[in-house]
Write a protein that holds these residues in place. Structure first.
Motif, short mmCIF file in Angstrom:
data_model
loop_
_atom_site.label_atom_id
_atom_site.label_comp_id
_atom_site.label_asym_id
_atom_site.label_seq_id
_atom_site.Cartn_x
_atom_site.Cartn_y
_atom_site.Cartn_z
N THR A 38 0.83 -1.21 0.00
CA THR A 38 0.00 0.00 0.00
C THR A 38 0.86 1.25 0.00
N LEU A 39 1.92 1.24 0.79
CA LEU A 39 2.83 2.39 0.82
C LEU A 39 3.44 2.62 -0.56
N ARG A 40 3.91 1.57 -1.20
CA ARG A 40 4.49 1.70 -2.54
C ARG A 40 3.46 2.29 -3.51
N ALA A 41 2.23 1.82 -3.44
CA ALA A 41 1.18 2.34 -4.32
C ALA A 41 0.93 3.83 -4.06
N ARG A 42 0.90 4.22 -2.79
CA ARG A 42 0.68 5.64 -2.45
C ARG A 42 1.83 6.51 -2.96
N LEU A 43 3.05 6.03 -2.81
CA LEU A 43 4.20 6.80 -3.30
C LEU A 43 4.15 6.93 -4.81
N ASP A 44 3.79 5.85 -5.49
CA ASP A 44 3.68 5.89 -6.96
C ASP A 44 2.56 6.83 -7.39
N GLU A 45 1.42 6.77 -6.71
CA GLU A 45 0.28 7.64 -7.05
C GLU A 45 0.66 9.11 -6.92
#
Length: 102
Positions: A38-45
Motif C-alpha cells: 500500500t505504501l508503494r502504491a501511495r508513493l507511486d500515485e
C-alpha cells in the motif's frame, strides 16, 4: 517466503503472491507485506521519491527502504508518521490516517 528470499526474487511487495508463497507465515507478516504494498502504491500515485517521502513524513529514508523491501516491520509510530505525512492511509482497511480519527 522470507523477506530476504522475496527481495532476491523481486517478488516483494506483491500481495497477489502472498497467498501462494507465504503459506504458513504468520498473519502479522502478511499485514506487514500489505502495508508495504500500500505504501508503494501511495508513493507511486503521488509521484514521490524516497527523499521527498522522508521530508514529508519525518521517517528515515532507510526505514522506508527497509519496509518497502521487506527487511523490517514498521512500528505504530512509523505507520502513523507515514500516513500523516502523505495524507493517506497505509493501514489495511483504513480510509484516512489514523490520527484523523483521534
Amino acid at each position: 517466503m522470507a523477506p530476504s528470499a522475496a527481495r532476491r526474487r523481486g517478488t516483494w511487495p506483491q500481495p497477489e503472491r502472498v497467498a501462494r508463497h507465504d503459506r504458513g507465515r504468520t498473519p502479522q507478516a502478511r499485514v506487514v507485506h500489505a502495508i508495504a504494498h500500500t505504501l508503494r502504491a501511495r508513493l507511486d500515485e503521488q509521484g514521490l521519491s524516497l527523499r521527498q517521502t522522508t521530508a514529508l513524513t519525518g521517517v528515515n529514508r532507510l526505514a522506508i527502504v527497509n519496509l518497502l523491501s521487506g527487511i523490517s516491520r514498521p512500528d505504530v509510530v512509523t505507520v502513523s508518521l507515514l500516513e500523516d505525512g502523505l495524507g493517506v492511509a497505509v493501514w489495511l482497511g483504513a480510509e484516512s490516517p489514523a490520527t484523523a480519527e483521534c
